[in-house]
Design a protein around this motif. Sequence first.
Motif, PDB file in Angstrom:
ATOM      1  N   ASP A 136       0.821  -1.206   0.000  1.00 47.30           N
ATOM      2  CA  ASP A 136       0.000   0.000   0.000  1.00 47.30           C
ATOM      3  C   ASP A 136       0.861   1.265   0.000  1.00 47.30           C
ATOM      4  OD1 ASP A 136      -2.235  -1.584  -0.014  1.00 47.30           O
ATOM      5  OD2 ASP A 136      -2.632  -1.398   2.127  1.00 47.30           O
ATOM      6  N   GLN A 137       1.912   1.264   0.827  1.00 46.52           N
ATOM      7  CA  GLN A 137       2.796   2.430   0.882  1.00 46.52           C
ATOM      8  C   GLN A 137       3.542   2.625  -0.435  1.00 46.52           C
ATOM      9  OE1 GLN A 137       2.460  -0.025   3.200  1.00 46.52           O
ATOM     10  NE2 GLN A 137       3.478   0.572   5.123  1.00 46.52           N
ATOM     11  N   LEU A 138       4.030   1.524  -1.013  1.00 51.08           N
ATOM     12  CA  LEU A 138       4.784   1.616  -2.256  1.00 51.08           C
ATOM     13  C   LEU A 138       3.914   2.133  -3.399  1.00 51.08           C
ATOM     14  CD1 LEU A 138       6.807  -1.725  -2.068  1.00 51.08           C
ATOM     15  CD2 LEU A 138       7.663   0.579  -1.644  1.00 51.08           C
ATOM     16  N   VAL A 139       2.702   1.637  -3.495  1.00 53.75           N
ATOM     17  CA  VAL A 139       1.790   2.071  -4.553  1.00 53.75           C
ATOM     18  C   VAL A 139       1.404   3.532  -4.352  1.00 53.75           C
ATOM     19  CG1 VAL A 139      -0.483   1.751  -5.571  1.00 53.75           C
ATOM     20  CG2 VAL A 139       0.910  -0.247  -5.000  1.00 53.75           C
ATOM     21  N   ARG A 140       1.124   3.889  -3.114  1.00 57.51           N
ATOM     22  CA  ARG A 140       0.716   5.267  -2.823  1.00 57.51           C
ATOM     23  C   ARG A 140       1.833   6.254  -3.146  1.00 57.51           C
ATOM     24  NH1 ARG A 140      -0.936   4.358   1.855  1.00 57.51           N
ATOM     25  NH2 ARG A 140       0.860   5.017   3.092  1.00 57.51           N
ATOM     26  N   MET A 141       3.089   5.850  -2.951  1.00 55.81           N
ATOM     27  CA  MET A 141       4.221   6.735  -3.203  1.00 55.81           C
ATOM     28  C   MET A 141       4.823   6.514  -4.594  1.00 55.81           C
ATOM     29  SD  MET A 141       6.070   6.905   0.552  1.00 55.81           S
ATOM     30  CE  MET A 141       6.058   5.133   0.880  1.00 55.81           C
ATOM     31  N   LYS A 142       4.070   5.818  -5.460  1.00 59.60           N
ATOM     32  CA  LYS A 142       4.453   5.588  -6.858  1.00 59.60           C
ATOM     33  C   LYS A 142       5.837   4.964  -6.964  1.00 59.60           C
ATOM     34  CE  LYS A 142       1.543   9.365  -8.522  1.00 59.60           C
ATOM     35  NZ  LYS A 142       1.459  10.621  -9.304  1.00 59.60           N
ATOM     36  N   GLY A 143       6.090   4.003  -6.077  1.00 60.90           N
ATOM     37  CA  GLY A 143       7.374   3.326  -6.073  1.00 60.90           C
ATOM     38  C   GLY A 143       7.240   1.856  -6.426  1.00 60.90           C
ATOM     39  N   GLY A 144       8.006   1.027  -5.746  1.00 58.07           N
ATOM     40  CA  GLY A 144       7.973  -0.403  -6.035  1.00 58.07           C
ATOM     41  C   GLY A 144       9.162  -1.105  -5.422  1.00 58.07           C
ATOM     42  N   VAL A 145       9.561  -2.208  -6.018  1.00 58.51           N
ATOM     43  CA  VAL A 145      10.683  -3.015  -5.538  1.00 58.51           C
ATOM     44  C   VAL A 145      11.763  -3.047  -6.614  1.00 58.51           C
ATOM     45  CG1 VAL A 145      11.434  -5.353  -4.914  1.00 58.51           C
ATOM     46  CG2 VAL A 145       9.266  -4.456  -4.031  1.00 58.51           C
ATOM     47  N   THR A 146      13.012  -2.890  -6.185  1.00 55.61           N
ATOM     48  CA  THR A 146      14.151  -2.953  -7.100  1.00 55.61           C
ATOM     49  C   THR A 146      15.087  -4.073  -6.672  1.00 55.61           C
ATOM     50  OG1 THR A 146      14.072  -0.578  -7.576  1.00 55.61           O
ATOM     51  CG2 THR A 146      16.143  -1.710  -8.029  1.00 55.61           C
ATOM     52  N   PHE A 147      15.467  -4.925  -7.616  1.00 62.80           N
ATOM     53  CA  PHE A 147      16.461  -5.963  -7.369  1.00 62.80           C
ATOM     54  C   PHE A 147      17.812  -5.438  -7.839  1.00 62.80           C
ATOM     55  CE2 PHE A 147      12.521  -8.305  -7.398  1.00 62.80           C
ATOM     56  CZ  PHE A 147      12.687  -9.223  -6.369  1.00 62.80           C
TER      57      PHE A 147
ATOM     58  N   GLY B 291       0.353  -6.038  -8.302  1.00 59.05           N
ATOM     59  CA  GLY B 291       0.273  -4.623  -8.636  1.00 59.05           C
ATOM     60  C   GLY B 291       1.459  -3.785  -8.195  1.00 59.05           C
ATOM     61  N   VAL B 292       2.596  -4.434  -7.908  1.00 59.91           N
ATOM     62  CA  VAL B 292       3.796  -3.721  -7.480  1.00 59.91           C
ATOM     63  C   VAL B 292       4.760  -3.573  -8.652  1.00 59.91           C
ATOM     64  CG1 VAL B 292       5.797  -3.761  -5.942  1.00 59.91           C
ATOM     65  CG2 VAL B 292       3.569  -4.520  -5.108  1.00 59.91           C
ATOM     66  N   HIS B 293       5.248  -2.364  -8.872  1.00 60.09           N
ATOM     67  CA  HIS B 293       6.227  -2.081  -9.930  1.00 60.09           C
ATOM     68  C   HIS B 293       7.563  -2.713  -9.557  1.00 60.09           C
ATOM     69  CE1 HIS B 293       9.287   0.391 -12.034  1.00 60.09           C
ATOM     70  NE2 HIS B 293       8.343   0.601 -12.949  1.00 60.09           N
ATOM     71  N   VAL B 294       8.196  -3.412 -10.510  1.00 59.49           N
ATOM     72  CA  VAL B 294       9.464  -4.095 -10.257  1.00 59.49           C
ATOM     73  C   VAL B 294      10.542  -3.585 -11.202  1.00 59.49           C
ATOM     74  CG1 VAL B 294      10.688  -6.303 -10.245  1.00 59.49           C
ATOM     75  CG2 VAL B 294       8.347  -6.184  -9.391  1.00 59.49           C
ATOM     76  N   ALA B 295      11.660  -3.184 -10.632  1.00 60.73           N
ATOM     77  CA  ALA B 295      12.810  -2.743 -11.410  1.00 60.73           C
ATOM     78  C   ALA B 295      14.009  -3.626 -11.094  1.00 60.73           C
ATOM     79  CB  ALA B 295      13.144  -1.285 -11.086  1.00 60.73           C
ATOM     80  N   VAL B 296      14.997  -3.580 -11.971  1.00 59.32           N
ATOM     81  CA  VAL B 296      16.218  -4.339 -11.742  1.00 59.32           C
ATOM     82  C   VAL B 296      17.409  -3.468 -12.112  1.00 59.32           C
ATOM     83  CG1 VAL B 296      16.227  -5.383 -14.047  1.00 59.32           C
ATOM     84  CG2 VAL B 296      17.394  -6.536 -12.179  1.00 59.32           C
ATOM     85  N   GLN B 297      18.455  -3.530 -11.289  1.00 59.82           N
ATOM     86  CA  GLN B 297      19.721  -2.867 -11.567  1.00 59.82           C
ATOM     87  C   GLN B 297      20.726  -3.947 -11.945  1.00 59.82           C
ATOM     88  OE1 GLN B 297      20.605  -0.688  -7.946  1.00 59.82           O
ATOM     89  NE2 GLN B 297      19.457   1.092  -8.648  1.00 59.82           N
ATOM     90  N   THR B 298      21.325  -3.828 -13.119  1.00 62.94           N
ATOM     91  CA  THR B 298      22.186  -4.899 -13.613  1.00 62.94           C
ATOM     92  C   THR B 298      23.408  -4.357 -14.340  1.00 62.94           C
ATOM     93  OG1 THR B 298      22.287  -6.830 -15.094  1.00 62.94           O
ATOM     94  CG2 THR B 298      20.789  -5.054 -15.719  1.00 62.94           C
ATOM     95  N   GLY B 299      24.475  -5.154 -14.296  1.00 66.08           N
ATOM     96  CA  GLY B 299      25.663  -4.843 -15.078  1.00 66.08           C
ATOM     97  C   GLY B 299      25.587  -5.435 -16.467  1.00 66.08           C
TER      98      GLY B 299
END
Length: 256
Positions: free
Chosen positions: A101-112, A135-143
């Motif tokens: 709920d907090q992540l969606v409300r703050m237009k964020g998500g989870v990053t790996f 419904g959670v936005h997922v991002a990834v940081q990769t080399g």
Amino acid sequence: MRGLIFDVKEFSVHDGPGCRITVFMKGCPMRCLWCHNPEGQKAEPELMIKSSQCVHCGLCEKDPVPPFARDPGACPKGLISVSGEWIEAKDLAKRLLRFKDQLVRMKGGVTFSGGEPLAQTDFVLEAAEILRNAGVHVAVQTGGYSNEEEFQRLINGVDLVMMDLKLADEKEHIRYTGVSNEKIFKNAGILKNSGVDHIFRTPLIPGITDGKENLEAIEKLTAGSKWEKLAYNKLAGAKYPMLGRTYDEKGEIKAK
């Protein structure tokens, strides 16, 4: 699917859009000499010891806890910690979804992040699928260092890819990261044409990646995509002594 992580950072604002939770994966095929997460390099749990504060009481060595030569819980000053936690993908997703709920409300998500998520693709994709279905936005940081098939699988399973491009010259890339940049640049091309939301990033390491020639070459490669230049982390070497290692961002390493 079980994976190895070394940290979960809540409410980060530097690892993608909005307010996010960043999951740091353990294990990386590269050995960038300026790495500010050295505890993310080895694909196994390891001890981190604040040796400078040690009083040499010897209690941690009396009853070692395999596979370690010391007992992390025996230090009276709490100077020893274990970097590395094995966890099921579904259990990690459940832990993260408590903050949905907090992540969606703050237009964020989870990053790996890492380490390197590509070193544990199946785990990341399983957890990402559960999160995205919720419904959670997922991002990834990769080399970006992997074979093309593995890279394609990863980027197809997330909403945003942030990919590092460090050095355009292959010999310099080998010198400072330990691997060739051939696979990385091929995968950068795949990402550009994938239709997946992405950002290329270059860490500005003084005297290594911040040169005009290098930046101009990377700018050409990333043309048409968003490209960020990241400031050098002056505290990058702080964790190395805790791992029994030395920090030398201008040294030289052998290629894998």
